[in-house]
Design a protein around this motif. Sequence first.
Motif, PDB file in Angstrom:
ATOM      1  N   LEU A 248      49.479 -65.849  29.568  1.00 49.91           N
ATOM      2  CA  LEU A 248      49.857 -64.314  30.028  1.00 49.91           C
ATOM      3  C   LEU A 248      48.338 -63.414  30.053  1.00 49.91           C
ATOM      4  N   VAL A 249      48.119 -62.662  31.071  1.00 47.61           N
ATOM      5  CA  VAL A 249      47.032 -61.887  31.164  1.00 47.61           C
ATOM      6  C   VAL A 249      47.146 -60.326  31.078  1.00 47.61           C
ATOM      7  N   GLU A 250      48.419 -60.017  31.270  1.00 49.37           N
ATOM      8  CA  GLU A 250      48.676 -58.661  31.199  1.00 49.37           C
ATOM      9  C   GLU A 250      50.078 -58.202  31.056  1.00 49.37           C
ATOM     10  N   VAL A 251      50.570 -57.432  29.922  1.00 48.69           N
ATOM     11  CA  VAL A 251      52.078 -57.089  30.016  1.00 48.69           C
ATOM     12  C   VAL A 251      52.022 -55.605  29.963  1.00 48.69           C
ATOM     13  N   ALA A 252      53.029 -54.923  30.780  1.00 51.71           N
ATOM     14  CA  ALA A 252      53.012 -53.574  30.604  1.00 51.71           C
ATOM     15  C   ALA A 252      54.335 -53.056  31.269  1.00 51.71           C
TER      16      ALA A 252
END
Length: 320
Positions: A231-235
């Motif tokens: 995972l590189v980004e969670v938002a």
Amino acid sequence: MSEPLLRVDGLVKHFHVGGWPQAQVVHAVDGVSFVLDRGETLGLVGESGSGKTTVGRCILRLIEPTDGQVIFDGHDLVRLSAGEVRKLRPRMQMVFQDPAGSLNPRFSVWRILNEPYKRFDLLPKDQVRGAILQLLADTGLQPADLEKYPHNFSGGQQQRIAVARTLAPKPDLMVLDEPTASLDVSVRMQIIDLFQELQRQFNLAYLLISHDLSVIRHVCNRVAVMYLGRLVEVAPAADLFAHPKHPYTQALIDAVPIPDPAMRHERTPLKGEVPSLISPPSGCHFHPRCPLAVDRCQVEVPTLRTVEPDWDVACHLVEG
Ligand code: SF4
């Protein structure tokens, strides 16, 4: 704060390919962590080969994870025996990309929808017909459809049958793996609307795996972006699409066609191919394609860290 319905922690899946002496390891999923609440939709996006579908299958134990935890409503699915997972199976369902391939062509709709009642022994026999008629009503199908076979239906109708089957055991969690990718554009939104209506009605949690960012933007509460097994980004979806922080997320969003010419802007297309999962790049997996890469990126793995409330990013250059 109440526990989420699903907590995935450090999920790893390696596949061994080839035989001795050239056996190799495919690092399909490499330490993925996220949570999913009841009634929430989390989108899982990334290019093909990023490991999205493998994550979905590991969560449901359709394939065995190599390591990590998958806590579903307090149960660690990875540590449970096959028999114990079978007991929880009715509460966790998967909808596949190709509805025709997921429906037995020799079974009538009645037999397809009756099958989960028999397999999981869900209801007394005299209540099954009423429950199946309700499934038809919930998914926009007709009682007359019960006598028909999958080939009598369009792709969109076949997906409704597949969804009706997954609803029979009253699940809490549904993994939707590219559920509209094989459908005509004209029926995609109808199926998406159906998922949203069912979520409102039954408080379902969805893990929506898709490469279609317009669908993800339309339906997801939060979005998790995957690149080469990590995972590189969670938002939150609205924030991520408005102000993506990770260079890979920015490139993915830049690649989405914008119909209104007035809204178009300078694009930074993703360069290069997705590297091999057998020998992924060192440090940040994205560094060979990243326009912002610095020396550190080649040697140091960026950890996924919280840079703002409810916003996690794995990039050395994003502050927070
Ligand atoms: Fe680019 Fe480096 Fe950030 Fe990776 S860590 S996304 S290579 S700037």
